[in-house]
Design an enzyme around this catalytic site. Structure first.
Site: not given
Ligand code: DON
Length: 323
Positions: A68, A71, A193, A245, A263
């Site tokens: 993320s 983003k 993505y 978040y 994540v």
């Molecule tokens: O879309 C997703 O679920 C992952 N590729 C990225 C989510 C993420 O990194 C949330 N962060 N804390």
């Protein structure tokens, strides 16, 4: 000959690393199967100044996927390539107060709340994909590499793992399609993505990307301009209000820096016009933020006076004196 003394920021990083390396709370993410293979004990922290000076401790060369943390940067690219007005018609700038993967849109406009939650990030990538098609990932990789100051690449195993299992993101993309929030089709945009989330970085790369934001969009080492000034302002604003978040309010209160987590265990934080921080530790808290990453940034904020509203702390004058 005089023995060179260790810089006090380096001493602080070494001390904090030694203290927090023993903290073993949190769990490695497993919902993307390949992420479950991460070594939970890896822990790196890097701090890069806007002039390009680097301080580090721990596993600063350990590769992990950006997830993320991609983003805010993809949002910045979309602002520059598509214009603020068009992007704003498709994605809001309001904290959602909900989990990063929540399936919800703003009442009335049907826009995702912001570009930091999955729905908003998928929308942003879909807008870029509508213009550039499959080449979108090359543009993203080029820009991320300019921010980091070295050529970045994609981890094919993590990409494949998320592509195979990303059903929730597929559901989000189809909901967006249903409401006309993303143009064209969903699968091509999702593919970009998943690839952008699988770009491999180190805590040093994250610190350099953050330092580039802190340095008005120009990489402090290469001198390359990666973002315009107005983009930096927009990106840092969203990171400040939405980057962590549903911990974003607590983070702003406690740490006071624009930031973003991923994540895989990365955290990026920016002190405008001063420095960037990148951390890596894959054990996550229930919000999906790296446990050690949050604590290290909080420590650096309070010990170096980096909270944006910390009027009583020496903050920038202290850093100017010692850097
Ligand atoms: O879309 C997703 O679920 C992952 N590729 C990225 C989510 C993420 O990194 C949330 N962060 N804390």
């Amino acid at each position: 000959m005089e023995t060179p003394t260790t810089h006090e920021v380096q001493v602080l990083l070494d001390r904090l690393h030694a203290e927090y390396v023993t903290h073993a709370s949190g769990e490695v993410a497993t919902y993307i199967p390949e992420l479950a293979r991460a070594d939970p004990d890896r822990f790196g922290v890097s701090l890069a100044t806007s002039e390009g000076r680097l301080f580090e401790a721990g596993h600063c060369d350990a590769p992990f996927t950006i997830q993320s943390i991609s983003k805010p940067f993809t949002y910045g690219i979309a602002l520059e390539e598509l214009g603020r007005e068009l992007v704003a018609r498709h994605v809001g700038v309001e904290p959602s107060g909900d989990a990063f993967n929540s399936i919800e849109l703003q009442t009335g406009s049907n826009r995702p709340f912001n570009p930091m939650v999955n729905s908003g990030a998928i929308t942003v990538t879909a807008l870029l994909h509508h213009v550039h098609g499959a080449r979108t990932i090359d543009f993203i990789l080029d820009r991320f590499s300019a921010l980091a100051g070295r050529r970045l690449a994609i981890d094919p195993d993590v990409y494949e793992s998320e592509r195979r299992t990303g059903h929730r993101n597929r559901a989000i993309a189809h909901l967006l399609l249903n409401f006309g929030m993303v143009p064209g089709e969903a699968e091509g945009a999702l593919d970009v993505y998943f690839r952008q989330c699988a770009i491999t970085v180190t805590s040093r790369d994250l610190a350099m990307m953050a330092a580039t934001l802190s340095n008005m969009g120009r990489n402090p080492i290469t001198g390359e301009a990666a973002f315009e000034l107005s983009t930096v302002k927009d990106v840092l604003s969203i990171m400040f209000t939405c980057g962590m978040y549903d911990y974003s309010g607590q983070w702003a209160y406690r740490v006071g820096m624009p930031a973003k987590s991923g994540v895989a265990g990365g955290v990026i934080a920016v002190v405008n016009r001063q420095l960037g921080i990148g951390t890596y530790s894959p054990r996550l808290d229930p919000y999906g933020n790296s446990c050690r990453g949050v604590e290290i940034c909080a420590e650096l904020s309070s010990r170096l006076g980096l909270h944006v509203f910390d009027c009583l702390n020496v903050g920038s004058s202290y850093l100017e004196a010692i850097l």
